[in-house]
Design a protein around this motif. Structure first.
Motif, PDB file in Angstrom:
ATOM      1  N   TYR A 573       0.857  -1.183   0.000  1.00 46.89           N
ATOM      2  CA  TYR A 573       0.000   0.000   0.000  1.00 46.89           C
ATOM      3  C   TYR A 573       0.895   1.235   0.000  1.00 46.89           C
ATOM      4  N   ILE A 593      -7.449   2.932  -4.282  1.00 49.74           N
ATOM      5  CA  ILE A 593      -8.382   2.522  -3.228  1.00 49.74           C
ATOM      6  C   ILE A 593      -9.231   3.685  -2.750  1.00 49.74           C
ATOM      7  N   ASP A 594      -8.582   4.833  -2.476  1.00 52.50           N
ATOM      8  CA  ASP A 594      -9.312   5.957  -1.899  1.00 52.50           C
ATOM      9  C   ASP A 594      -8.519   7.233  -2.144  1.00 52.50           C
ATOM     10  N   ASN A 610      -6.800  -6.801   7.019  1.00 47.73           N
ATOM     11  CA  ASN A 610      -7.386  -5.487   6.793  1.00 47.73           C
ATOM     12  C   ASN A 610      -6.424  -4.377   7.205  1.00 47.73           C
ATOM     13  N   TYR A 613      -7.091   3.430   7.817  1.00 50.83           N
ATOM     14  CA  TYR A 613      -6.484   4.681   7.373  1.00 50.83           C
ATOM     15  C   TYR A 613      -7.470   5.810   7.595  1.00 50.83           C
ATOM     16  N   LYS A 627     -11.340   4.771   8.260  1.00 47.18           N
ATOM     17  CA  LYS A 627     -11.884   3.792   7.332  1.00 47.18           C
ATOM     18  C   LYS A 627     -11.073   2.503   7.389  1.00 47.18           C
ATOM     19  N   TYR A 629     -10.119  -1.114   4.989  1.00 48.33           N
ATOM     20  CA  TYR A 629     -10.132  -1.754   3.673  1.00 48.33           C
ATOM     21  C   TYR A 629      -9.765  -3.216   3.852  1.00 48.33           C
ATOM     22  N   ASP A 630     -10.578  -4.114   3.277  1.00 54.75           N
ATOM     23  CA  ASP A 630     -10.378  -5.549   3.476  1.00 54.75           C
ATOM     24  C   ASP A 630      -9.776  -6.258   2.268  1.00 54.75           C
ATOM     25  N   LYS A 633     -13.070  -3.920  -0.633  1.00 58.63           N
ATOM     26  CA  LYS A 633     -13.833  -2.678  -0.521  1.00 58.63           C
ATOM     27  C   LYS A 633     -13.477  -1.970   0.776  1.00 58.63           C
ATOM     28  N   ASP A 634     -13.771  -0.676   0.799  1.00 55.34           N
ATOM     29  CA  ASP A 634     -13.517   0.108   1.998  1.00 55.34           C
ATOM     30  C   ASP A 634     -14.836   0.474   2.660  1.00 55.34           C
ATOM     31  N   LYS A 635     -14.795   0.724   3.952  1.00 61.06           N
ATOM     32  CA  LYS A 635     -15.991   1.143   4.670  1.00 61.06           C
ATOM     33  C   LYS A 635     -15.599   2.097   5.795  1.00 61.06           C
TER      34      LYS A 635
END
Length: 693
Positions: A573, A593-594, A610, A613, A627, A629-630, A633-635
């Motif tokens: 990452y 990713i974001d 996971n 961040y 948040k 990230y797995d 997807k991120d949540k």
């Protein structure tokens, strides 16, 4: 930036010293390390980058040697701002103590203590249970410490016994002549009556598996062992550092001699045998996790003590030892090269022939006839004069030739010491030279012990061009000019026990790390940007790090954020396209990713694949949206998060809506669902919490 305690160089933004464990004040974290690039290694718990020689993670504070090696070092902590104390201690499990701050190794492992979240509220230590979060939190007796008017507090840690039955916690925390000091208490978990007083003026401690406490006291740095009834036995005084083996049967420590040297001693933790002195009057020591190997350094000589036997010399002339693979009995180290080069051997006299023909110009040779008007008679007449421009040009060439002659004369006896080191590996008494032209920079080794090798930079001595005498201003600049050519020849190399040295296609100033499968490494190439303000560009590459390495490098991304990286298994990452506020786009293996991700907030969830961040960072109150990230997807975990303590991917303690004026916020739980569970209000900090800033 440098540690406020031991002076060790730390990565930018470090919250703990990787060498001595001391928490770092905020101004230290804001300093810039202009131009200084060092090799790094990565925390096996949070994945953050650290200095190559770090023993403890500068971000999460945990032991960098994995889950099995409790290591205790010198305890001279410094006073830190209260708002920085979040992040002082890790997740509860097996305990390691450093600098008066309890470092917790591991995550949820079946122990009841894994579900406890411990925090400070109104100056008292409180405890909440994730498994029974609806129950009222427990408040333990005794004030943690006083808070001054300027919002400062002191940092000391809380820990639990392995069986989860007991808690050790500090009260009356203050800052004395020897650093942080506190009264150490032991209590049954959940009980609120008066605790057992272990001792006062404690500077560091750890709970053993048998529920005895190993700790140091201020004053004479005396090391004691104490049971839960308050019965103590003295082990030694003037203790600097100590190591406890993974089986908790033996302890090795150093005693200060008062003259800068130490004695290294060993004893069984049960204190049934007499202590044994392994080495006297040495400068430093290091031990393997099982204490089978103890290496001591006396000036530039290394000795090894195996199974607490007699010390044996293994190397001399040592500059920088690397103990990453001491568990296997091996040590990498460098030696200073004693070779010198005659300056005439590195200089090409490209003016020798032309200078030999040059003679001092004579004005007679530059006289010319000109037709000029006589101002008195008004007639044009022939006059003889010197062509000043031609003469000056000729004399300037002759003057340059004279300077070169002076340089030639000085070069006859001018020698330059080569700024190189020789790299070696020693194991089982066999010393192997790996390279003879290593740069004087940190090498990268894997402190998790999984990847067996070393990545280093070397000078390509055979390809260094000679200096041209026409480019030399004076003899005094020859050395620096030559060193610059050496730097431009630098190569990055990979070496493993099963292979020869492999030269990589690209030269890296920073190594991010090697993946968990020990096959792929990541490095950063630094180049000058196309600007006049000295900016640099950072490009991320991957390369093979195993015995099959062919030296080829693959560009992963350019314009990455230097020092902002995280390896998760075989995934990497990174942030790129950072703005002036250090927010950028988050990528994983070239996949976006974001966006608007705050630099320095990438964090690997314990015992999980996971990562956490922060986005939408608010500089005014130090909060952001957290948040997770797995890999797919991120949540969003929560908004307005000031600090957090992840137990696993479904259990995270959060300090939300934190006031930077009153240093208080709301403690809430994330339990795998969108709705958060409220636990307490007016919480000052969470032990082990990770701040977002």
């Amino acid at each position: 930036m440098k540690c406020i305690n031991c002076g060790c160089e730390l990565p930018e933004g470090a919250r703990f010293c990787g060498n001595c464990g001391t928490p770092q004040p905020e101004h230290q974290q804001e300093e810039q390390q202009s131009g200084q690039q060092v090799q790094q290694r990565f925390c096996p718990h949070c994945g953050e980058a650290n200095d190559a020689d770090a023993v403890f993670c500068s971000i999460c504070g945990k032991d960098m040697n994995g889950d099995g090696q409790p290591v205790v070092e010198e305890t001279t902590s410094k006073k830190v701002p209260k708002k920085l104390i979040v992040g002082a201690v890790g997740v509860v499990a097996a305990v390691v103590v450093i600098g008066g701050v309890v470092k917790i190794v591991g995550g949820l492992g079946g122990s009841k203590s894994d579900s406890y979240i411990t925090y400070v509220k109104d100056g008292y230590i409180n405890q909440s249970d994730i498994e029974h979060y609806k129950k009222k939190p427990v408040e333990y007796q005794g004030r943690y410490g006083s808070t001054s008017d300027d919002g400062e507090n002191y940092s000391a840690g809380v820990s639990y016994s392995k069986d989860g039955k007991y808690i050790c916690y500090p009260t009356d925390v203050n800052y004395g002549d020897d650093g942080i000091e506190f009264r150490l208490n032991m209590q049954k978990v959940g009980k609120t009556e008066e605790p057992v007083k272990i001792d006062s003026s404690v500077t560091s401690y750890t709970i053993l598996d048998n529920n005895k406490i190993l700790y140091k006291k201020a004053g004479n740095d005396t090391l004691y062992i104490n049971d839960k009834k308050g019965n103590k036995e003295k082990i030694a005084s003037d203790v600097n550092y100590f190591y406890l083996d993974s089986d908790q049967k033996n302890i090795v420590w150093s005693e200060s001699n008062g003259d800068g040297t130490i004695n290294v001693c060993q004893q069984d933790i049960a204190l049934k045998k007499e202590k044994k002195t392994l080495a006297k009057d040495v400068d430093s020591f290091y031990a393997s996790s099982d204490l089978k190997y103890v290496v001591v350094q006396e000036q530039d000589t290394l000795y090894i003590v195996e199974n607490f036997g007699e010390k044996q010399k293994i190397a001399s002339g040592v500059e920088n030892p690397y103990f990453s693979y001491l568990d296997d009995g091996g040590v990498y180290y460098t030696k200073q090269s004693e070779e010198t080069i005659n300056a005439s051997d590195i200089i090409e006299d490209d003016c020798a022939d032309s200078d030999a023909e040059l003679e001092r110009p004579d004005e007679e040779d530059y006289k010319v006839e000109k037709i000029e008007k006589n101002d008195w008679t008004g007639k044009y007449e022939k006059v003889e004069s010197v062509d000043e421009d031609a003469y000056d040009e000729a004399y300037e060439k002759y003057y340059d030739k004279q300077e070169r002659d002076e340089i030639r004369e000085e070069l006859e006896d001018y020698e330059i010491s080569t700024p190189v080191e020789k790299l070696y590996y020693v194991k089982d008494g066999k010393e192997t030279q790996i390279d003879a032209a290593v740069t004087q920079t940190h090498c990268y080794t894997d402190y998790t012990g999984k990847w067996k090798g070393i990545i280093y930079n070397r000078y390509n001595m055979e390809e260094v061009p000679k200096l041209k005498i026409s480019d030399i201003d004076n003899a005094g600049s020859i050395e620096s000019d030559y060193y610059q050519l050496l730097l431009e020849s630098a190569q990055t190399c990979v070496y493993t026990e099963k292979s020869k040295t492999v030269v990589l296609e690209e030269n890296f100033e920073n190594i991010w790390g090697v993946t968990a499968d020990s096959k792929t490494g990541y490095g950063v190439k630094v180049e000058d940007a196309d600007s006049d303000n000295g900016d640099k560009t950072y490009s991320l590459y991957s390369f093979s790090a195993d015995s099959n390495s062919d030296g080829k490098c693959k560009l992963i991304s350019d314009d990455v954020g230097y020092g902002e990286e995280l390896l998760r298994g075989e995934d990497v990452y990174y942030l790129k396209d950072l703005d002036e506020d250090e927010n950028g786009d988050l990528y994983c293996n070239e996949k976006n990713i974001d966006s608007d991700v705050k630099m320095g907030t990438l964090y690997k969830v314990p015992d999980s694949e996971n990562i956490l961040y922060a986005v939408d960072y608010n500089k005014s109150n130090g909060s952001a949206t957290l948040k997770m990230y797995d890999g797919k997807k991120d949540k969003i975990i929560a908004d307005d998060v000031y600090s957090y303590l992840p137990i696993d991917e479904k259990h995270i303690a959060l300090l939300i809506d934190y006031s930077m004026k009153s240093y208080r916020g709301d403690l809430q739980y994330y339990l795998g669902k969108e709705e958060l569970k409220s636990i307490d209000e007016d919480v000052s900090f969470i032990f082990g919490g990770k701040e977002i800033y």
